[in-house]
Design an enzyme around this catalytic site. Sequence first.
Site, PDB file in Angstrom:
ATOM      1  N   HIS A   1      -6.751  -0.093   2.752  1.00  0.00           N
ATOM      2  CA  HIS A   1      -6.378   1.220   2.238  1.00  0.00           C
ATOM      3  C   HIS A   1      -6.172   1.223   0.726  1.00  0.00           C
ATOM      4  O   HIS A   1      -5.675   2.201   0.167  1.00  0.00           O
ATOM      5  CB  HIS A   1      -5.125   1.714   2.971  1.00  0.00           C
ATOM      6  CG  HIS A   1      -5.356   1.845   4.442  1.00  0.00           C
ATOM      7  ND1 HIS A   1      -6.030   2.907   4.997  1.00  0.00           N
ATOM      8  CD2 HIS A   1      -5.056   1.012   5.478  1.00  0.00           C
ATOM      9  CE1 HIS A   1      -6.116   2.738   6.306  1.00  0.00           C
ATOM     10  NE2 HIS A   1      -5.535   1.593   6.623  1.00  0.00           N
TER      11      HIS A   1
ATOM     12  N   GLU B   1      -5.443  -8.054   4.659  1.00  0.00           N
ATOM     13  CA  GLU B   1      -5.675  -7.412   5.952  1.00  0.00           C
ATOM     14  C   GLU B   1      -6.714  -6.310   5.790  1.00  0.00           C
ATOM     15  O   GLU B   1      -6.406  -5.234   5.276  1.00  0.00           O
ATOM     16  CB  GLU B   1      -4.380  -6.826   6.517  1.00  0.00           C
ATOM     17  CG  GLU B   1      -4.578  -6.233   7.908  1.00  0.00           C
ATOM     18  CD  GLU B   1      -3.511  -5.238   8.313  1.00  0.00           C
ATOM     19  OE1 GLU B   1      -3.386  -4.973   9.521  1.00  0.00           O
ATOM     20  OE2 GLU B   1      -2.822  -4.692   7.425  1.00  0.00           O
TER      21      GLU B   1
ATOM     22  N   GLN C   1      -8.721   5.438   1.423  1.00  0.00           N
ATOM     23  CA  GLN C   1      -8.010   4.772   0.336  1.00  0.00           C
ATOM     24  C   GLN C   1      -7.167   5.703  -0.527  1.00  0.00           C
ATOM     25  O   GLN C   1      -6.477   5.231  -1.444  1.00  0.00           O
ATOM     26  CB  GLN C   1      -9.014   4.001  -0.539  1.00  0.00           C
ATOM     27  CG  GLN C   1      -9.692   2.877   0.242  1.00  0.00           C
ATOM     28  CD  GLN C   1     -10.637   2.041  -0.574  1.00  0.00           C
ATOM     29  OE1 GLN C   1     -11.218   2.510  -1.550  1.00  0.00           O
ATOM     30  NE2 GLN C   1     -10.794   0.785  -0.184  1.00  0.00           N
TER      31      GLN C   1
ATOM     32  N   ASP D   1      -0.674  -6.624   3.260  1.00  0.00           N
ATOM     33  CA  ASP D   1      -0.749  -5.669   4.361  1.00  0.00           C
ATOM     34  C   ASP D   1      -1.575  -4.452   3.956  1.00  0.00           C
ATOM     35  O   ASP D   1      -1.513  -3.984   2.815  1.00  0.00           O
ATOM     36  CB  ASP D   1       0.673  -5.232   4.744  1.00  0.00           C
ATOM     37  CG  ASP D   1       0.690  -4.248   5.875  1.00  0.00           C
ATOM     38  OD1 ASP D   1       0.321  -4.625   7.000  1.00  0.00           O
ATOM     39  OD2 ASP D   1       1.089  -3.087   5.637  1.00  0.00           O
TER      40      ASP D   1
ATOM     41  N   ASP E   1       1.632   7.041   0.304  1.00  0.00           N
ATOM     42  CA  ASP E   1       0.558   6.165  -0.161  1.00  0.00           C
ATOM     43  C   ASP E   1       0.619   5.984  -1.674  1.00  0.00           C
ATOM     44  O   ASP E   1       0.410   6.928  -2.445  1.00  0.00           O
ATOM     45  CB  ASP E   1      -0.793   6.763   0.246  1.00  0.00           C
ATOM     46  CG  ASP E   1      -1.930   5.785   0.074  1.00  0.00           C
ATOM     47  OD1 ASP E   1      -2.024   4.847   0.891  1.00  0.00           O
ATOM     48  OD2 ASP E   1      -2.720   5.948  -0.874  1.00  0.00           O
TER      49      ASP E   1
ATOM     50  N   ASN F   1       0.803  -1.216   0.000  1.00  0.00           N
ATOM     51  CA  ASN F   1       0.000   0.000   0.000  1.00  0.00           C
ATOM     52  C   ASN F   1       0.836   1.267   0.000  1.00  0.00           C
ATOM     53  O   ASN F   1       0.394   2.302  -0.488  1.00  0.00           O
ATOM     54  CB  ASN F   1      -0.918   0.009   1.232  1.00  0.00           C
ATOM     55  CG  ASN F   1      -1.632   1.327   1.429  1.00  0.00           C
ATOM     56  OD1 ASN F   1      -2.492   1.698   0.646  1.00  0.00           O
ATOM     57  ND2 ASN F   1      -1.269   2.056   2.479  1.00  0.00           N
TER      58      ASN F   1
END
Length: 477
Positions: free
Chosen positions: A213, A235, A170, A209, A179, A118
Amino acid sequence: MRRLAYTAAVLVLASSLLGVPTAAGAAPAGPKQVIANLFEWNWVSVASECTSFLGPRGYGYVQVSPPQEHVRGQEWWVAYQPVSYRIESRKGTRAQFASMVSTCHAAGVKVIVDAVVNHMANEDKTGPGWAGSAWSHYNYPGTYQAQDFHHCGRNGNDDIRNYGDRYEVQNCELVNLADLDTGASYARGRLAAYLNDLLSLGVDGFRMDASKHMPAADIANIKSRLSRSAYMVQEVIFGAGEPITPGEYTGNGDVHEFRYGKDLARMFRSERLAYLRDFGVAWGYLPSASAVVFTDNHDTQRDDPGVLTYRDNGIYALANAFMLAWPYGSPTVMSSYEFGNRDQGPPSNSAGLTNNATCFSGGWRCEHRWQVIANMVGFRNAVNGTSVVNWYDNGNNHIAFGRGTAGYLTINDEDGAINGRSYDSDLPAGRYCDVIHGERTGSTCTGPVITVGSGGWFTANVAAHDAVALHIGAKLP
């Protein structure tokens, strides 16, 4: 509210529940579902554990911590701050990683990598990275530049504040971590290249992971670029009333069911084990075939006081015994090191390299080796594919149930012993090793032996905060 602490007598019992298993015999029959999360173990130690314990004990998978180059530092979370996709970290070199995968495969254990996809690093640290790569926030030479990241323009610092806003969760930053724009073709391709590199080294699957997001469609696209099929668990932490739900991600693979460990802890700590009779989908959880469950993981044992951890000793062992006996989801067993504060990293040397893991020494707690937990992995394998039969509860904290004709577990979490009670097991008649308290070694058992009669009934004494477990793989000649 039931007791929150154990008496001295129960602490003695807890010590027996944490007993170190003796040397393992042949691996249990049947499919092997259980994942051992060897959190922050180095590659040499993981390889050794696959050969000496995980394989012989019937663990099907080992989950290893992120292997990519990360920021420098002693904290546990540095592994979740990538600066490049070189397979070089404080846990070992690329060659050691590849050797570990091969060694685990030879022991019959598949390897799941915790994949950080992510984001990249934040500004808590400065370069260079562990393997010497230059980097700065939004600039990872040869990998990403500023245009490859989301810059959401929210909250003055681009950080997530409102988990009720799908866009923000997100497209903004999780605690300032750069991000990635996983909707862009370049980032998708670069992430797939990293995962494909791991697949070329023999990896069998990924724990994705921070999946919450990233839109599920972004993960689906990355998955479509993989060079071969691979197991995937995502996750996605459930949040009541939040717009992003774990169920959105089941089309990509399995999803972690975070509610499971918290609810299980509540039953053992302050409510009634009798309520566990329909534990799973009836509680609003994910479909069983899509769920990966755990009593705790590396995040919840630090951030959620509502879960059970290694510090809970005997009650933790019993909760894991239930998890491994109950048919909902695929179980992951946590293997921890001791920590005195949230940020504390694994036992390491002065250069920052993670020490070799020596179970029950040097800070390594190794819950996956605790006698109850290790032996219940064999139970899980023996009862695979069977349904729950003959449920019993006393309306409070004494429960019992069978798994077809292959296994039977009774847990007494009352404050007093339950003696001389008979249980209807459906097990074939014979003599069984109680795997909560003993090991089957050939034709003998190091603990109590329970005789099951021709009708499947047996009689047992169960101490307070204790259990008895029998399965077909522990039937004595």
